[in-house]
Design a protein around this motif. Structure first.
Motif, PDB file in Angstrom:
ATOM      1  N   ASP A 355      24.534 -74.452   1.238  1.00  0.00           N
ATOM      2  CA  ASP A 355      23.679 -75.831   2.003  1.00  0.00           C
ATOM      3  C   ASP A 355      22.123 -75.401   1.945  1.00  0.00           C
ATOM      4  N   PHE A 356      21.855 -74.699   1.116  1.00  0.00           N
ATOM      5  CA  PHE A 356      20.270 -74.555   0.830  1.00  0.00           C
ATOM      6  C   PHE A 356      19.497 -75.852   0.592  1.00  0.00           C
ATOM      7  N   PRO A 357      18.638 -76.346   1.339  1.00  0.00           N
ATOM      8  CA  PRO A 357      17.925 -77.822   1.094  1.00  0.00           C
ATOM      9  C   PRO A 357      16.820 -77.509   0.190  1.00  0.00           C
ATOM     10  N   LEU A 358      16.934 -78.016  -1.020  1.00  0.00           N
ATOM     11  CA  LEU A 358      15.741 -77.970  -2.164  1.00  0.00           C
ATOM     12  C   LEU A 358      15.369 -79.133  -2.299  1.00  0.00           C
ATOM     13  N   ALA A 359      15.753 -80.050  -1.964  1.00  0.00           N
ATOM     14  CA  ALA A 359      15.337 -81.699  -2.399  1.00  0.00           C
ATOM     15  C   ALA A 359      15.364 -82.849  -1.280  1.00  0.00           C
ATOM     16  N   VAL A 360      14.781 -83.642  -1.502  1.00  0.00           N
ATOM     17  CA  VAL A 360      14.791 -84.791  -0.303  1.00  0.00           C
ATOM     18  C   VAL A 360      14.815 -86.063  -1.284  1.00  0.00           C
ATOM     19  N   GLN A 361      15.583 -87.099  -0.679  1.00  0.00           N
ATOM     20  CA  GLN A 361      15.570 -88.605  -1.183  1.00  0.00           C
ATOM     21  C   GLN A 361      14.688 -89.270  -0.272  1.00  0.00           C
TER      22      GLN A 361
END
Length: 699
Positions: A355-361
């Motif tokens: 669940d590591f967050p590496l991008a955003v929309q």
């Protein structure tokens, strides 16, 4: 400390008797000692030094695999991990299985820092991150090895590529009592007197801006440049370009970008990471340049805004979705080819958790050039965090940054949070090379009578994690391996250390203690980790260089332990370009030398159903072994399914083949030739290869 109950571990390791040599490091400790079966059976020992962030891991294979050698791989990029070679890095660069074949154990260090952060106890000290943490960790590993095997290793070697190629020579220069030899590959940097403690001032990251500028300015035209420089192409990459596009592409070649590697301009890999890691530092330490670019005569942003304004982004946007590593790797939503660039990084980041967050929309962005764009979180729990876009697909931005931003990425960011999206600094970086000119001959075209054409600023400091400048002064043996098609460390970087050794040790020391080899048709990472063009697989023009590195390590051990100097590669260097002789007798080294003709040329234009004659000549340099495989890929798809039936491993092979092409199209017919030092057809390692292609156009 966790101690495994495996019967393979029959001793308890102690560190109380170890005397730290370097006062920066406190008393060592061990917090894990266990037996592991993967990726190769070994005793895994993890620990660190008190009072600082330096960590280490030792990998001790079974005693039957031990030939009293220590191998210390130095991680690439800025380092920061003591277990890189236990994961994806090990898969790419040999890892523990290779070390066991070489008769050694392996030790890793995080080079004195965790992730991309500065150790608060050490501060901005490039000597610690460049070599001191690694040397102390390696010295401690010998103390532990003596307990595991009954004796410390008789011989010790340090090696590494990219950032590891940058720092491994420093370990030999400043850790001569620990190491006997070094094998850096794909390194580069500046030269200074031995004993310097200053951070490096170097143009190495500066020139990446020119490469990004060519990609930005050319857009889809880059594909015509790629085609012109492929086998059977026109050889003129400037056709159809505007004056400014021609100027920037010419500058890129003059700075040393490798001819024949233009496809990687359209598919930049690790170079954009470097921008994300140093962008804040460049803007802080060189604020005058980033302001002047937009406000003063002599700079493109002020004089020719038409060159940049169409790509400009400076707006607020909202986070629509936060993308995790597991979503990128598993969700059908991200299965398209536009996400391929980001997946290797997602695989590495997944180790932190799925669940590591590496991008955003994002939504509400201006149109413009996204690569390198700054993304600053304005609201929410992560407000104030500065990141930079390293890859993108539609409105999804994959980002990285410095210090905590590198570790956290989009941790704490929620849908609805606002961000500032601003690429003004990156657009200025695209022309940075004009205004930061060094005395390296590759920069001469930016000067007239020694006077720079454009307003100048101080050469930027590199991150302290890259260590100090080379001196070329060391005890022991050093083999440098560089690649002819490296888009991250261009060929001119491959000749710098030779000059440093000559300056420090003279001709005698250069002859006795230094060896330079070139690997033709090799990139910065193995081709399996690179994207392919729709009409040509990357594996038809780039080789896997790891067998060359493993053979190099074997040759290095023989040099150190038996006094047998390895064969060097002969070459010429002019106008930012390395040229290798076209015969094995003249080139030497260890790689097969190839030539291939289709109907007598580099290109054959034929009607469908017509037979084409292919003539392949392959030769291995004397002493480098024999040819054990010749494989053909007739369509350029990376499928080498047609192999010659070889009965013995000769130094030379001349093959003529006929092939009929029935389907209209353009094909890059490729021959791959593999040699082995012992002529062993069944060998699974040290299979040294080269490639050659021709173009067949079927009308």
């Amino acid at each position: 400390m966790e101690v495994s109950e495996s019967p393979r571990i029959d001793t308890t390791l102690e560190v109380d008797g170890y005397k730290v040599t370097d006062s920066v490091f406190g008393q060592p400790y061990i917090d894990r000692d266990e037996w592991r079966e993967t990726p190769y059976p070994h005793r895994n020992v993890h620990g660190g030094f008190s009072g600082c962030d330096t960590r280490f891991t030792c990998y001790f294979p079974d005693e039957k695999d031990y030939q009293s050698r220590m191998f210390h791989p130095i991680e690439g990029a800025h380092a920061g991990h003591e277990d890189a070679f236990d994961g994806l890095m090990g898969q790419m660069l040999g890892g523990l299985a290779m070390i066991a074949r070489l008769g050694g154990y392996m030790v890793e260090s995080n080079s004195g820092h965790i992730g991309d952060t500065i150790d608060p106890a050490v501060g901005v000290d490039p000597t610690v991150y460049g070599h001191r943490a690694s040397v102390e960790s390696a010295r401690l590993s010998k103390y532990l090895a003596a307990q595991v095997y009954g004796e410390a290793p008789r011989y010790s070697y340090v090696w590494g590529g990219s950032g590891g190629g940058r720092r491994s020579p420093l370990c030999l220069e400043y850790g001569g009592d620990v190491y006997d030899g070094a094998l850096p590959f794909m390194g580069g940097g500046a030269i200074a007197e031995h004993g310097t403690s200053d951070r490096i001032r170097s143009e190495q990251p500066v020139h990446f801006g020119c490469m990004f500028n060519v990609q930005r300015l050319l857009g889809d035209k880059i594909h015509s440049v790629v085609d012109a420089m492929r086998p059977g192409g026109s050889g003129n990459p400037f056709a159809g370009l505007t004056s400014h596009q021609r100027e920037e592409l010419d500058s890129l070649y003059r700075l040393g970008y490798p001819r024949g590697d233009e496809f990687m301009i359209a598919e930049p890999m690790g170079q954009i990471w470097l921008w994300s890691s140093i962008a804040d530092m460049l803007q802080e330490e060189g604020a005058d340049y980033f302001s002047s670019f937009w406000s003063k005569p002599g700079y493109v942003g002020f004089d020719n805004p038409e060159y940049v304004n169409g790509d400009l982004i400076n707006c607020r946007a909202k986070v629509k979705k936060v993308v995790t590593a597991s979503e990128l790797l598993q969700s059908p939503e991200f299965a398209g080819p536009e996400y391929a660039r980001a997946k290797p990084m997602a695989m590495m980041m997944a180790a932190k958790g799925p669940d590591f967050p590496l991008a955003v929309q994002l939504e509400g962005m201006d149109n413009g050039y996204l690569l390198g764009t700054g993304v600053k979180v304005l609201t929410g729990a992560a407000a104030g965090r500065q990141l930079y876009c390293t890859s993108f697909a539609s409105e999804v931005l994959f980002c990285d940054g410095r210090d905590d931003a590198n570790i956290l990425r989009f941790t704490g960011v929620q849908p609805g949070d606002e961000v500032q999206v601003d690429n003004r600094a990156f657009l200025a970086f695209c022309y940075y090379y004009r205004h930061h000119v060094s005395d390296d001959p590759a920069n001469d075209f930016l000067c007239l009578d020694g006077v720079p054409i454009y307003p100048q600023h101080d050469m930027p400091l590199q991150s302290p994690h890259m260590g100090v400048a080379y001196s070329g002064k060391y005890e022991g043996k050093l083999m440098w391996i560089h690649h002819t098609h490296d888009a991250s460390l261009w060929p001119p970087q491959g000749v710098i250390y030779r000059r440093a050794v000559e300056m420090a040790q003279g001709e005698k020391g250069l002859e006795e203690n230094f060896c330079l080899r070139w690997t033709e048709n090799a990139e910065h990472v193995p081709p399996a980790f690179l994207p392919s063009a729709p009409d040509r697989a990357t594996t038809t023009w780039l080789v896997d260089y790891m067998p060359h590195i493993e053979q190099g390590l074997v040759d290095l051990t023989e040099w150190v332990e038996q006094g047998k100097k390895p064969a060097e590669t002969h070459y010429t260097f002019a106008d930012g370009r390395v040229v290798l002789p076209d015969t094995a007798a003249k080139r030497k080294g260890i790689q097969p030398v190839l030539s291939l003709l289709a109907n007598g040329g580099a290109r054959a234009d034929v009607a469908a159903g017509t037979s084409v004659e292919f003539v392949l000549n392959a030769e291995v340099p004397t002493g480098a072994g024999g040819i054990i495989a010749i494989e053909w890929d007739w369509l350029g798809k990376g499928e080498f399914t047609d192999a010659e039936d070889l009965t013995r491993a000769d130094e030379r092979a001349d093959v003529t083949r006929q092939r009929v092409f029935d389907t209209v199209g353009s094909y890059f017919v490729t021959a791959k030739v593999t040699s082995h030092r012992d002529g062993d057809f069944s060998a699974v390692s040290r299979r040294v290869s080269n490639l050659v292609s021709v173009r067949v156009v079927v009308n």
